[in-house]
Design a protein around this motif. Structure first.
Motif, PDB file in Angstrom:
ATOM      1  N   THR A 201       0.798  -1.217   0.000  1.00 56.91           N
ATOM      2  CA  THR A 201       0.000   0.000   0.000  1.00 56.91           C
ATOM      3  C   THR A 201       0.838   1.277   0.000  1.00 56.91           C
ATOM      4  O   THR A 201       0.343   2.327   0.348  1.00 56.91           O
ATOM      5  N   ASP A 202       2.092   1.197  -0.372  1.00 59.85           N
ATOM      6  CA  ASP A 202       2.907   2.421  -0.423  1.00 59.85           C
ATOM      7  C   ASP A 202       3.377   2.675  -1.858  1.00 59.85           C
ATOM      8  O   ASP A 202       4.541   2.866  -2.129  1.00 59.85           O
ATOM      9  N   PHE A 203       2.420   2.696  -2.760  1.00 56.36           N
ATOM     10  CA  PHE A 203       2.723   2.834  -4.181  1.00 56.36           C
ATOM     11  C   PHE A 203       3.347   4.195  -4.478  1.00 56.36           C
ATOM     12  O   PHE A 203       2.903   5.211  -3.953  1.00 56.36           O
ATOM     13  N   LYS A 204       4.347   4.182  -5.340  1.00 55.67           N
ATOM     14  CA  LYS A 204       5.032   5.417  -5.732  1.00 55.67           C
ATOM     15  C   LYS A 204       4.510   5.946  -7.061  1.00 55.67           C
ATOM     16  O   LYS A 204       4.653   7.123  -7.360  1.00 55.67           O
ATOM     17  N   ASN A 205       3.908   5.063  -7.872  1.00 57.61           N
ATOM     18  CA  ASN A 205       3.382   5.498  -9.171  1.00 57.61           C
ATOM     19  C   ASN A 205       2.279   4.538  -9.618  1.00 57.61           C
ATOM     20  O   ASN A 205       2.053   3.489  -9.011  1.00 57.61           O
ATOM     21  N   VAL A 206       1.618   4.913 -10.711  1.00 59.84           N
ATOM     22  CA  VAL A 206       0.467   4.136 -11.190  1.00 59.84           C
ATOM     23  C   VAL A 206       0.882   2.761 -11.704  1.00 59.84           C
ATOM     24  O   VAL A 206       0.185   1.779 -11.473  1.00 59.84           O
TER      25      VAL A 206
END
Length: 134
Positions: free
Chosen positions: A4-9
């Motif tokens: 849940t710590d996405f940096k981009n799509v």
């Protein structure tokens, strides 16, 4: 989907099964085509687009793709008949994964939200101008 710590799509979409990933990418491309000047970001750990403010979010689930935004009363009234076939709340529209993506409708939503954001920004600018003239 555990991460849940996405940096981009791309990172967000990578965690989905192929069929849902394909639908998410289709939504992404529709938004990019319709609002090419919108900034693509991750907000609330889902893909979001900014165009004179937050434009639209989308997210994937096992049974549907959600389009999210704080839908205005005008939006809900304008698209009342289109929205009748979907599960809708004041902030999300669920597009079932067992149905084709309504591509023309998604484009209409994005265009409407772009217009709303521009109008809202213009109203703020007028209000600010009035305050500085006093």
């Amino acid at each position: 989907m555990a991460k849940t710590d996405f940096k981009n799509v791309d990172e967000y979409q990578k965690g989905f099964p192929a069929d849902i990933k394909e639908r998410l990418e289709s939504v992404r491309q529709l938004i990019r085509e319709t609002a090419p000047d919108a900034e693509e970001i991750i907000s609330y750990q889902i893909p979001a687009y900014k165009y004179h403010g937050y434009l639209i979010y989308y997210s994937g689930y096992k049974g549907h793709i959600s389009l999210s935004s704080p839908w205005s009363k005008e939006f809900l009234e304008t698209f009342k008949s289109d929205l009748a076939k979907y599960k809708v709340s004041t902030s999300a529209i669920q597009l079932p994964n067992d149905q084709p993506l309504p591509t023309a409708f998604i484009k209409k939503i994005v265009k409407f939200r772009m217009k709303e954001n521009k109008e809202k920004e213009n109203l703020k600018a007028v209000a600010t101008k009035k305050k500085t003239k006093k």
